[in-house]
Every structure is written in C-alpha cells, then in structure tokens.
Design a protein around this motif. Structure first.
Motif, PDB file in Angstrom:
ATOM      1  N   ARG A   1      32.998  33.766  13.113  1.00  0.00           N
ATOM      2  CA  ARG A   1      33.450  35.184  12.175  1.00  0.00           C
ATOM      3  C   ARG A   1      32.293  35.482  11.281  1.00  0.00           C
ATOM      4  NH1 ARG A   1      37.044  35.392   8.987  1.00  0.00           N
ATOM      5  NH2 ARG A   1      37.345  33.690   7.925  1.00  0.00           N
ATOM      6  N   VAL A   2      30.498  35.062  10.905  1.00  0.00           N
ATOM      7  CA  VAL A   2      29.840  35.347  10.297  1.00  0.00           C
ATOM      8  C   VAL A   2      28.629  35.758  11.211  1.00  0.00           C
ATOM      9  CG1 VAL A   2      31.176  34.246   8.414  1.00  0.00           C
ATOM     10  CG2 VAL A   2      29.321  33.062   9.422  1.00  0.00           C
ATOM     11  N   THR A   3      28.507  36.766  10.813  1.00  0.00           N
ATOM     12  CA  THR A   3      26.839  37.320  11.102  1.00  0.00           C
ATOM     13  C   THR A   3      26.167  37.514   9.796  1.00  0.00           C
ATOM     14  OG1 THR A   3      27.635  38.279  12.833  1.00  0.00           O
ATOM     15  CG2 THR A   3      25.808  39.156  12.481  1.00  0.00           C
ATOM     16  N   VAL A   4      25.341  37.000   9.603  1.00  0.00           N
ATOM     17  CA  VAL A   4      23.486  37.066   8.878  1.00  0.00           C
ATOM     18  C   VAL A   4      22.728  38.453   9.116  1.00  0.00           C
ATOM     19  CG1 VAL A   4      22.453  35.636   9.222  1.00  0.00           C
ATOM     20  CG2 VAL A   4      22.003  36.217   7.289  1.00  0.00           C
ATOM     21  N   LEU A   5      22.210  39.180   8.643  1.00  0.00           N
ATOM     22  CA  LEU A   5      20.826  40.369   8.918  1.00  0.00           C
ATOM     23  C   LEU A   5      20.390  39.990   7.914  1.00  0.00           C
ATOM     24  CD1 LEU A   5      23.085  42.927   9.909  1.00  0.00           C
ATOM     25  CD2 LEU A   5      22.976  41.101  11.156  1.00  0.00           C
ATOM     26  N   LEU A   6      18.731  39.828   8.503  1.00  0.00           N
ATOM     27  CA  LEU A   6      17.632  40.101   7.543  1.00  0.00           C
ATOM     28  C   LEU A   6      16.698  41.455   8.210  1.00  0.00           C
ATOM     29  CD1 LEU A   6      15.958  38.569   6.162  1.00  0.00           C
ATOM     30  CD2 LEU A   6      14.421  37.083   7.549  1.00  0.00           C
ATOM     31  N   ASN A   7      15.957  42.342   7.121  1.00  0.00           N
ATOM     32  CA  ASN A   7      15.678  43.235   7.228  1.00  0.00           C
ATOM     33  C   ASN A   7      14.720  42.647   6.315  1.00  0.00           C
ATOM     34  OD1 ASN A   7      14.414  45.496   7.322  1.00  0.00           O
ATOM     35  ND2 ASN A   7      16.240  47.125   6.952  1.00  0.00           N
ATOM     36  N   LYS A   8      13.071  42.443   7.103  1.00  0.00           N
ATOM     37  CA  LYS A   8      11.752  42.000   6.272  1.00  0.00           C
ATOM     38  C   LYS A   8      11.598  43.292   5.617  1.00  0.00           C
ATOM     39  CE  LYS A   8      10.356  39.609   9.719  1.00  0.00           C
ATOM     40  NZ  LYS A   8      11.911  39.368  10.287  1.00  0.00           N
TER      41      LYS A   8
END
Lengths: 110, 117
Positions: free
Chosen positions: A61-68
């Motif tokens: 149920r969780v998603t982490v997004l990383l925009n460097k």
C-alpha cells in the motif's frame, strides 16, 4: 542544519483516498532515504526505504518516489485507512546517522 | 523482549536534578543509538555505540549529557543538572549486525518523555 524537510506540516485525507506526503532534501550526495511512521506515544516505525540508484520502490500500500534532479521524494499511501493516522518523517541515512525532517501529521477523516 | 525497551516511560525532574534513562536493545543488536525529539520536531541524533564502544557522541548537546553501554547491551543516558531545555522525548534505537556501513533500518523504542520543571 537540517538536511531534509517536508513541504506541509499537516495533511487531512478522506478514508479510502490516496495520500501523498512530500519531502525535500538539500544534500546532493545523499544516497539512502527512509520513511518512518510515528504514532502517538511510540517511536518511529520503518515504512519503506529507497536508495539513490532507484527512482521508485513499492511496498504494501505504499510507494516511495525519488527525484534526484530536484532532490525530492514522496510517500504515497493507497486507500488510506484510519490506522494510517500518524506523523510521517522522511530521513536521510548517512553512514549510520539518520537526519529527520520535521514531519507531516496525517489525519484520516471517516 | 520482542522490541527495544526503554524506562522509565515518563520522568519528571526538578531543574538541577540528575536523571538516568535506560535502554534495553533487541538481543543481539550490535548498534545502539540515542535520539532526542523535541515537541513537534523530528528526532535529532545524540550518540552511537557499536557494542560497548561509543563511536560518535557529536550530537550530545553539552557535557551534562553522558551515555554508556559498558557490556555492549543495556545503555544508559545520563543528564546531569537538568535544565528546562532538556525537556524532550529521548528515543533509543538498535540495529542488527550488518555488512560494512550501518545502513539497516533501525528499531526504535517508545522513548522516555522527560519533563524538567
């Protein structure tokens, strides 16, 4: 000084909706990030982590997004439930130290 | 026990008193950390132990703060001559042995809430 910070201190979400919590960091050398959930009267609890060689990671149920490029990460919670009400922290993990932001308080409306 | 245990859960001290906060990490966890969390803020690093060795104490606010872990298990955070600004939740965390850098997720206790009057 603080190396990570959150955009909004509070978030109110309707039960069943998706939640998005944002976090910005300043150290371009940071390579490992963790999201923690802290319920009232308890210590922080690990939710999900992501390394800088990834831009997305999914859990239950969780998603982490990383925009460097813009040094930004977000935590998405699907179908938010009352039990998701808590303070959420993003943290940057150096060699062993965690640097926490100030936190976003998520309140789930029934 | 199943998790990191901290005691006491709450501590009220008069300004100038000494206090001692205890942490029982998860059995077998090599690394132990203390964090300080002011009201409405994220936790701030205080100190780090690997077994009985205190490898980093750079976050301790002043020389009134002292931490020890003499046998590489239980740890005590001592604050001498407490001041009102010491009021906070003190969190202990531990992590298991890892490879190289301590990058594993930490297991936090519920903390000791210290109130200095």
């Amino acid at each position: 000084g603080e190396s990570v910070g959150l955009h909004l201190p509070t978030l109110s979400v309707q039960e069943g909706d998706n939640s998005i919590i944002n976090c910005a960091y300043s150290n371009s050398a940071s390579d490992y990030f963790i999201w923690y959930k802290q319920e009232s009267g308890k210590g922080p609890q690990f939710i999900i982590d992501i390394r800088s060689n990834m831009d997305k990671r999914q859990g239950q149920r969780v998603t982490v997004l990383l925009n460097k490029t813009v040094k930004h990460l977000s935590l998405q919670i699907a179908a938010t439930q009352p039990g998701d009400s808590a303070v959420y922290f993003c943290a940057e993990n150096g060699n062993y130290k965690l640097s926490f932001g100030a936190g976003t308080t998520v309140t789930v409306r029934a | 026990g199943a998790g990191v245990s901290q005691s006491p859960r709450y501590k009220v001290a008069k300004r100038g008193q000494d206090v001692a906060l205890r942490c029982d990490p998860i059995s077998g966890h090599v690394s132990l950390f203390w964090y300080q969390q002011a009201l409405g803020q994220g936790p701030e690093f205080l100190t780090y132990f690997q077994n009985e060795a205190q490898l980093d104490k750079s976050g301790l606010p002043s020389d009134r703060f002292f931490a020890e872990r003499p046998e590489g298990s239980v740890s005590t955070l001592k604050i001498q001559r407490t001041q009102q600004e010491d009021s906070a939740v003190y969190l202990c965390a531990s992590s298991p042995p890892g490879q190289g850098k301590v990058r594993e997720k930490l297991f936090f206790g519920s903390g000791t809430q210290l109130s200095v009057l």
